[in-house]
Design a protein around this motif. Sequence first.
Motif, PDB file in Angstrom:
ATOM      1  N   PRO A   7       0.738  -1.078  -0.105  1.00 41.18           N
ATOM      2  CA  PRO A   7      -0.096   0.227  -0.108  1.00 41.18           C
ATOM      3  C   PRO A   7       0.694   1.349   0.018  1.00 41.18           C
ATOM      4  CG  PRO A   7      -0.849  -1.546   1.692  1.00 41.18           C
ATOM      5  CD  PRO A   7       0.554  -2.080   0.937  1.00 41.18           C
ATOM      6  N   MET A   8       0.498   2.226  -0.889  1.00 41.09           N
ATOM      7  CA  MET A   8       1.218   3.259  -0.952  1.00 41.09           C
ATOM      8  C   MET A   8       0.279   4.626  -1.500  1.00 41.09           C
ATOM      9  SD  MET A   8       5.263   2.847  -2.374  1.00 41.09           S
ATOM     10  CE  MET A   8       6.408   2.322  -1.369  1.00 41.09           C
ATOM     11  N   THR A   9       0.915   5.838  -1.353  1.00 38.18           N
ATOM     12  CA  THR A   9       0.104   6.883  -2.002  1.00 38.18           C
ATOM     13  C   THR A   9       0.815   7.244  -3.296  1.00 38.18           C
ATOM     14  OG1 THR A   9      -0.320   7.772   0.198  1.00 38.18           O
ATOM     15  CG2 THR A   9      -0.648   9.435  -1.400  1.00 38.18           C
ATOM     16  N   GLU A  64      -6.082   0.589 -12.789  1.00 40.63           N
ATOM     17  CA  GLU A  64      -6.831  -0.779 -12.697  1.00 40.63           C
ATOM     18  C   GLU A  64      -6.604  -1.409 -11.523  1.00 40.63           C
ATOM     19  OE1 GLU A  64      -4.878  -2.733 -15.912  1.00 40.63           O
ATOM     20  OE2 GLU A  64      -5.592  -1.244 -17.321  1.00 40.63           O
ATOM     21  N   ARG A  65      -7.935  -1.440 -10.620  1.00 38.44           N
ATOM     22  CA  ARG A  65      -7.583  -2.004  -9.162  1.00 38.44           C
ATOM     23  C   ARG A  65      -7.825  -3.672  -9.170  1.00 38.44           C
ATOM     24  NH1 ARG A  65      -6.253   2.090  -5.568  1.00 38.44           N
ATOM     25  NH2 ARG A  65      -7.797   3.854  -5.968  1.00 38.44           N
ATOM     26  N   ALA A  66      -7.074  -3.896  -8.140  1.00 37.31           N
ATOM     27  CA  ALA A  66      -6.904  -5.531  -8.109  1.00 37.31           C
ATOM     28  C   ALA A  66      -8.401  -6.287  -8.248  1.00 37.31           C
ATOM     29  CB  ALA A  66      -6.068  -5.891  -6.791  1.00 37.31           C
ATOM     30  N   ASN A  67      -9.246  -5.660  -7.849  1.00 44.50           N
ATOM     31  CA  ASN A  67     -10.346  -6.190  -7.900  1.00 44.50           C
ATOM     32  C   ASN A  67     -11.326  -6.151  -9.090  1.00 44.50           C
ATOM     33  OD1 ASN A  67     -11.592  -3.525  -8.172  1.00 44.50           O
ATOM     34  ND2 ASN A  67     -12.365  -3.536  -5.880  1.00 44.50           N
ATOM     35  N   GLY A  68     -10.720  -5.586 -10.096  1.00 46.24           N
ATOM     36  CA  GLY A  68     -11.027  -5.560 -11.530  1.00 46.24           C
ATOM     37  C   GLY A  68     -11.777  -4.327 -12.035  1.00 46.24           C
ATOM     38  N   ALA A  89      -3.762  14.411  -9.634  1.00 45.28           N
ATOM     39  CA  ALA A  89      -4.778  13.325  -8.918  1.00 45.28           C
ATOM     40  C   ALA A  89      -3.893  12.534  -8.005  1.00 45.28           C
ATOM     41  CB  ALA A  89      -5.469  12.378  -9.670  1.00 45.28           C
ATOM     42  N   THR A  90      -4.422  12.239  -6.803  1.00 39.24           N
ATOM     43  CA  THR A  90      -3.722  11.714  -5.697  1.00 39.24           C
ATOM     44  C   THR A  90      -4.525  10.705  -5.293  1.00 39.24           C
ATOM     45  OG1 THR A  90      -2.771  13.452  -4.831  1.00 39.24           O
ATOM     46  CG2 THR A  90      -2.575  11.576  -3.312  1.00 39.24           C
ATOM     47  N   ALA A  91      -3.843   9.252  -5.409  1.00 39.30           N
ATOM     48  CA  ALA A  91      -4.781   8.105  -4.941  1.00 39.30           C
ATOM     49  C   ALA A  91      -3.965   7.036  -4.091  1.00 39.30           C
ATOM     50  CB  ALA A  91      -4.731   7.357  -6.430  1.00 39.30           C
ATOM     51  N   ALA A  92      -4.679   6.484  -3.429  1.00 44.64           N
ATOM     52  CA  ALA A  92      -4.177   5.266  -2.343  1.00 44.64           C
ATOM     53  C   ALA A  92      -4.211   4.133  -3.245  1.00 44.64           C
ATOM     54  CB  ALA A  92      -5.311   5.343  -1.243  1.00 44.64           C
ATOM     55  N   MET A  93      -2.954   3.586  -3.390  1.00 45.13           N
ATOM     56  CA  MET A  93      -2.687   2.397  -4.075  1.00 45.13           C
ATOM     57  C   MET A  93      -2.542   1.031  -3.131  1.00 45.13           C
ATOM     58  SD  MET A  93      -2.632   3.475  -7.256  1.00 45.13           S
ATOM     59  CE  MET A  93      -2.236   2.326  -7.868  1.00 45.13           C
ATOM     60  N   ASN A  94      -3.277   0.239  -3.445  1.00 44.21           N
ATOM     61  CA  ASN A  94      -3.222  -1.058  -2.634  1.00 44.21           C
ATOM     62  C   ASN A  94      -2.698  -2.552  -3.411  1.00 44.21           C
ATOM     63  OD1 ASN A  94      -5.185   0.080  -0.459  1.00 44.21           O
ATOM     64  ND2 ASN A  94      -6.753  -0.143  -2.128  1.00 44.21           N
ATOM     65  N   VAL A  95      -2.249  -3.323  -2.504  1.00 44.74           N
ATOM     66  CA  VAL A  95      -1.462  -4.465  -3.151  1.00 44.74           C
ATOM     67  C   VAL A  95      -2.317  -5.040  -4.516  1.00 44.74           C
ATOM     68  CG1 VAL A  95      -0.634  -6.795  -2.860  1.00 44.74           C
ATOM     69  CG2 VAL A  95      -0.597  -4.920  -1.068  1.00 44.74           C
ATOM     70  N   GLY A  96      -1.559  -4.976  -5.590  1.00 41.43           N
ATOM     71  CA  GLY A  96      -2.188  -5.508  -6.840  1.00 41.43           C
ATOM     72  C   GLY A  96      -2.672  -4.531  -7.950  1.00 41.43           C
ATOM     73  N   ASP A  97      -2.964  -3.223  -7.328  1.00 38.91           N
ATOM     74  CA  ASP A  97      -3.299  -2.115  -8.092  1.00 38.91           C
ATOM     75  C   ASP A  97      -2.291  -1.755  -9.067  1.00 38.91           C
ATOM     76  OD1 ASP A  97      -5.689  -2.226  -6.660  1.00 38.91           O
ATOM     77  OD2 ASP A  97      -5.102  -0.225  -5.548  1.00 38.91           O
ATOM     78  N   VAL A  98      -2.648  -1.073 -10.265  1.00 39.91           N
ATOM     79  CA  VAL A  98      -2.036  -1.000 -11.521  1.00 39.91           C
ATOM     80  C   VAL A  98      -2.118   0.439 -11.797  1.00 39.91           C
ATOM     81  CG1 VAL A  98      -1.018  -1.295 -13.758  1.00 39.91           C
ATOM     82  CG2 VAL A  98      -1.551  -3.163 -12.385  1.00 39.91           C
TER      83      VAL A  98
END
Length: 535
Positions: free
Chosen positions: A468-470, A499-503, A512-521
């Motif tokens: 997880p990162m910003t 592209e989120r890991a959940n599809g 833009a600023t976004a919270a990136m989770n494991v597996g997000d592209v």
Amino acid sequence: AERPDRTAMGTKADPVMLEVFNHLFMAIAEQMGTALQSTAYSVNIKERLDFSCALFDHTGSLVANAPHIPVHLGSMGESVRTIIRAHGAVHLAGGVAGRQMRPGDVYVLNAPYNGGTHLPDVTVITPVFAEEDRAGTAPPLFYVASRGHHADIGGITPGSMPPTSRAVEEEGVLIDDFLLVDAGRFREAETVALLQSAKYPARNPVQNIADLKAQIAAGAKGFAELHRMVRHFGRAVVEAYMCHVQDNAEEAVRRVIDRLSSGSFTHEMDDGAKICVRVAINRVKREALIDFAGTSAQLPTNFNAPSAICHAAVLYVFRTLIDDDIPLNGGCLKPLTIVIPEASMLAPRYPAAVVAGNVETSQAITDALYGALGVLASAQGTMNNFTFGNERDQYYETICGGAGAGPGFDGAAAVHTHMTNTRLTDPEVLEWRFPVLIEAFAIRRGSGGQGKWRGGDGAVRRMRFLEPMTAAILASHRRVAPHGLAGGAAGAVGHNWIERANGTREELGGTATAAMNVGDVFVIETPGGGGFGKK
């Protein structure tokens, strides 16, 4: 102290010696850059080469530089002159009361209102006194300086490139004329305290200190090589040729002016702000007026560009029109009169946010100038600034795109253009140092503008996050396309999404600023360059 001027070598420079000194001055700056890269800690400086080194005369005028970052080089002189104004007489500055600069001193600043660009670009300045002047009884003979983009200097987002900042304090630690080395003593404790003193302090001061030490080492290399040059040629000769190389650059710009035509251009940015420029050529005096009247007023966003950036863009554009192999230096500006409206987005007042001005507005100014001169279509017109991080790791990169076409040539695909000149970190190094995976990096086929000469294609970059990162994107030409010229078509606009890991897919704008989770592209498609001429 009196200075031997160019008359010390006669009224004209010897052509052979002029060539020699052009290369010698540039070589010193290149050696400084090698020292900086070799000793730096951060990926930003060591791998991406986001730094610049240069030599200045006793007035703070740029003499020579290595081929580093144009937006740094054209604006560093004002930072040097800030130190000269403050420390050339008894004063109160740098936290040390009432003392002038002396041998062994080194200064640091990043203030956008004193020759800086944006806060991550930190400038380290070393005065070069005469070798025999160990007490500093006379003013410095020369100055050497380096500007490095620090991976983090604080601010509201990791990497110190916040897309949404509205005041400069949200962008990190503002350093305005700080004594970094006091007569040979590195003020480490005081510097760490400074980095931790802001409302949004630096996240990794250990890394900042390491890179500052590397910049000090670069200055020491330049200092030593200038002393070596003076020992070999003599002080009068070196000082005379510092004048001669600038005179030569001035004449080279006048020869360019002889073949240019007057023109004007208005560049609209994604947020609706406009940069207006009129170039008026005076063939009799062999001078040019560059007037930015009509440019939008200071913005509430961070796309304001300090006037030093505007001067850097003008210097860069006119230098690129010169065919001769000369260093970019202060002489290039002597035939040019630059008029910038007060309190405009090109001359903002404190506490205006400025982080995008250095990287985005500088590109817009450059493309507007080329448009006014009618010589080159718009490049991608952005640096596609991408940052990510957390409290432990911070990373920043600029991403290449299409170059603009011109009369007789197509634009190059997937290159850094104009005011940036960095490279991307090797994937192996990036993936070793940070929890990310580069899934793709490719040319964005068909994104260049059509024309008799075609604009260069942009790039596609896909980065998968393993922790997880910003992440943040700060970019332009997501709404307004890079313009073509002389009937050429515009290049394609850029595009960003996640592209989120959940599809699911999340569309993003240019900032833009976004919270990136494991597996997000995070996916970035950079703009293409504009075409030139009707097909």
